[in-house]
Design a protein around this motif. Structure first.
Motif, mmCIF file in Angstrom:
data_model
loop_
_atom_site.group_PDB
_atom_site.id
_atom_site.type_symbol
_atom_site.label_atom_id
_atom_site.label_comp_id
_atom_site.label_asym_id
_atom_site.label_seq_id
_atom_site.Cartn_x
_atom_site.Cartn_y
_atom_site.Cartn_z
ATOM 1 N N ILE A 80 -9.680 7.323 -2.343
ATOM 2 C CA ILE A 80 -10.001 6.549 -1.226
ATOM 3 C C ILE A 80 -8.458 5.467 -0.782
ATOM 4 C CG2 ILE A 80 -11.736 4.824 -0.302
ATOM 5 C CD1 ILE A 80 -13.784 5.957 -1.881
ATOM 6 N N ASP A 81 -8.240 5.803 0.544
ATOM 7 C CA ASP A 81 -7.600 4.534 0.954
ATOM 8 C C ASP A 81 -8.311 3.608 1.412
ATOM 9 O OD1 ASP A 81 -6.130 2.854 2.704
ATOM 10 O OD2 ASP A 81 -4.754 4.535 3.885
ATOM 11 N N ALA A 82 -8.233 2.392 0.660
ATOM 12 C CA ALA A 82 -9.145 1.468 0.489
ATOM 13 C C ALA A 82 -8.877 0.043 1.302
ATOM 14 C CB ALA A 82 -9.572 1.041 -0.981
ATOM 15 N N MET A 105 -4.574 0.941 -2.238
ATOM 16 C CA MET A 105 -4.950 -0.430 -1.730
ATOM 17 C C MET A 105 -3.665 -1.086 -1.161
ATOM 18 S SD MET A 105 -7.493 -2.268 -0.970
ATOM 19 C CE MET A 105 -7.672 -3.756 -0.598
ATOM 20 N N SER A 106 -3.791 -1.464 0.038
ATOM 21 C CA SER A 106 -2.678 -2.509 0.482
ATOM 22 C C SER A 106 -3.619 -3.788 0.501
ATOM 23 C CB SER A 106 -2.688 -2.101 2.067
ATOM 24 O OG SER A 106 -1.814 -3.352 2.595
ATOM 25 N N ALA A 107 -3.302 -4.856 -0.584
ATOM 26 C CA ALA A 107 -4.042 -6.038 -0.652
ATOM 27 C C ALA A 107 -3.609 -6.782 0.352
ATOM 28 C CB ALA A 107 -3.424 -6.684 -1.931
ATOM 29 N N LYS A 108 -2.616 -6.459 1.393
ATOM 30 C CA LYS A 108 -2.337 -7.346 2.617
ATOM 31 C C LYS A 108 -3.496 -7.222 3.648
ATOM 32 C CE LYS A 108 2.097 -6.679 3.701
ATOM 33 N NZ LYS A 108 3.470 -6.202 4.302
ATOM 34 N N LYS A 109 -4.333 -6.378 3.321
ATOM 35 C CA LYS A 109 -5.726 -6.438 4.492
ATOM 36 C C LYS A 109 -6.840 -7.154 3.621
ATOM 37 C CE LYS A 109 -2.953 -3.036 5.902
ATOM 38 N NZ LYS A 109 -1.817 -2.309 5.379
ATOM 39 N N ASP A 110 -7.828 -6.317 2.979
ATOM 40 C CA ASP A 110 -8.838 -6.914 2.618
ATOM 41 C C ASP A 110 -8.496 -7.459 1.045
ATOM 42 O OD1 ASP A 110 -10.492 -6.727 4.604
ATOM 43 O OD2 ASP A 110 -11.597 -4.901 4.056
ATOM 44 N N GLY A 161 0.735 -1.464 0.018
ATOM 45 C CA GLY A 161 -0.046 0.091 -0.004
ATOM 46 C C GLY A 161 0.753 1.253 0.048
ATOM 47 N N ARG A 162 1.918 1.322 0.900
ATOM 48 C CA ARG A 162 2.794 2.615 1.151
ATOM 49 C C ARG A 162 3.357 2.993 -0.383
ATOM 50 N NH1 ARG A 162 5.861 0.244 6.161
ATOM 51 N NH2 ARG A 162 4.040 -0.585 6.163
ATOM 52 N N ALA A 163 3.468 1.995 -1.286
ATOM 53 C CA ALA A 163 4.335 2.318 -2.362
ATOM 54 C C ALA A 163 3.212 2.812 -3.260
ATOM 55 C CB ALA A 163 4.744 0.876 -3.092
#
Ligand code: F0G
Length: 460
Positions: free
Chosen positions: A214-216, A254-259, A100-102
């Protein structure tokens, strides 16, 4: 008595975890300078440091790994991911990123100039830092209820629409290249944002010609709360809620490491073809070509599948139910927590837990250390260590409104019996809370100090 949620899965693979003794853990924390980020995972029994990248993947996701196409350009998994993103988020353009941070870095380094402002309900710490390194300012405008750990409100993550409007008027839209909204609001306790509030945020920003991103990260959990708590959305399919959520935005990180239910990965999605052009150039410089963005083909496949699984209603009922169950068990023991319980974590209210320790003595960090010593549970401080800052005018420390310890629950990883164990350990520490002492910082880096700072116990 509250009943734990029923799991919509059975277990096919197990990973042994090891218990250490209290004496061993005392020695370990002293050696790592009382910073649990520095403890080896093998020395932890239950790891609640984060829900990020720690999910258990499904058999469907694991099967997808075998179908990873590791071509440099145009691998088939990229197109699977594109299909999933179009279906769920509705954005025509996206680039994968390694996390996500990238995505944040690529977006902000493309759009921001020194002196700019980025308002949000509440920026996550990496988002905040990625804005500030560009010389811009990250501004939090969550509703006042969102900063009160005891106030019951169904959508404590909501943006304060009035303050947003005033902020834009006072700052001037030319200094605000984008606005954001974090769903759910992680730093405010994993609290959801209502669909109505997302729509209003979009309307206010768009009226001034400012795009909304959106930070999704936890958008699926947010969609579930919308379905459960927003009267007009009751019973609506989650995919429809997700699509409407993103219809009000110009893009998302989006950080795919969550949802995304994946162990690594993320993306930056957007509507504007011009922005996409600029983002691609930046991406190639720092992440990789536009169809892999720092990930292997197999990672892209795991994300494409995980994004779809994360919107399953039975999964989300179990997921949010397990977090709520832990919260309810803690409340039975009288432990002060942030209410209502959020989507991915239970947050202990360290101010009420340790009223004898002022914020300058780092009560939340002290509690993190004690929970590890008492039960080999790793949690994370979201308080003074993470969020205090120096007033540039006076040089004085400005303490954050919330002093929390986060118990983040990895997705599909721990059993409900382990939730009971966690509640018992926290309750034992709560019973002898007066014996806990504060900490002081003995070493800290310039940015994101909570990851690597070292502490020492205060005497007395
Ligand atoms: N935005 C939010 C709301 C987050 O919670 C995180 C990460 C990020 C962005 C950055 O994503 O880690 O993939 O680079 N949160 C993790 C956590 C680290 O523990 O809450 P990332």
């Amino acid at each position: 008595m509250i009943r734990p949620p029923i799991e919509p899965f059975r277990i096919k693979v197990v990973e042994p975890v090891r218990m250490t003794t209290e004496d061993e853990r005392r020695a370990i924390v002293a050696e790592v300078g009382y910073n649990l980020f520095r403890v080896r995972a093998r020395d932890i029994y239950i790891d609640l440091l984060t829900d990020s990248g720690t999910s258990a993947m499904s058999d469907w996701q694991w099967a997808g790994l075998m179908q990873g196409d590791e071509s440099y350009a145009g691998c088939r998994n990229f197109y699977h991911l594109e299909e999933a993103i179009k279906k769920i988020f509705g954005f025509p353009y996206f680039v994968p990123t390694h996390q996500g941070r990238a995505a944040e870095h690529v977006l902000f380094s493309t759009l921001l100039r020194p002196g700019d402002y980025v308002p949000s309900n509440m920026h996550f710490d990496t988002t905040h830092a990625n804005i500030e390194v560009q010389g811009a300012h990250a501004v939090d405008l969550v509703i006042p209820e969102g900063l009160d750990p005891q106030c019951e409100h169904p959508f404590k993550g909501n943006m304060d629409i009035g303050r947003l409007e005033n902020f834009i008027q006072e700052t001037g839209k030319e200094r605000i290249p984008l606005g954001m909204i974090t769903i759910t609001n992680n730093n405010g306790g994993g609290q959801p944002v209502s669909l109505q509030n997302i729509r209003q945020t979009g309307e206010v920003l768009h009226r001034h010609g400012i795009p909304l991103f959106i930070d999704a990260c936890r958008h699926a959990e947010n969609a579930y709360f919308i379905q459960q708590r927003e009267a007009a959305q009751s019973g609506r399919p989650l995919i429809e809620i997700a699509r409407e959520t993103f219809s009000y935005a110009d893009g998302c990180t989006m950080s795919a490491k969550k949802d995304g239910l994946a162990n690594i990965g993320g993306f930056l999605a957007m509507r504007s073809p011009e922005l996409y052009e600029r983002v691609c150039q930046r991406l190639i410089l720092v992440e990789g070509f536009t169809t892999y963005g720092g990930l292997a083909g197999r990672d892209l496949e795991a994300i494409a599948r995980g994004l779809q699984e994360a919107l399953d209603e039975r999964y989300l009922a179990y997921r949010t139910g397990q977090v709520r169950y832990l919260g309810a068990r803690l409340q039975e023991y009288g432990v002060p927590i942030l209410e209502p319980v959020g989507g991915h974590a239970v947050y202990l209210d360290a101010r009420r837990f340790l009223p004898h320790l002022p914020q300058s003595e780092l009560p939340a960090q002290s509690l993190v250390v004690e929970l590890y010593i008492a039960g080999s549970i790793r949690t994370v401080e979201i308080g003074t260590v993470m969020n205090a800052h120096e007033d540039p005018a006076t040089g004085e420390t400005v303490y954050p409104a919330l002093e929390l310890v986060r118990l983040a629950i990895p997705r599909r990883v721990y059993t409900n019996t382990q939730m009971d164990y966690i509640a018992e350990v926290v309750a034992q520490v709560y019973e002898r809370r007066e014996t806990l002492r504060g900490l002081r910082i003995v070493h800290e880096p310039e940015f994101l100090r909570h990851f690597t700072a070292r502490f020492a116990p205060l005497e007395g």
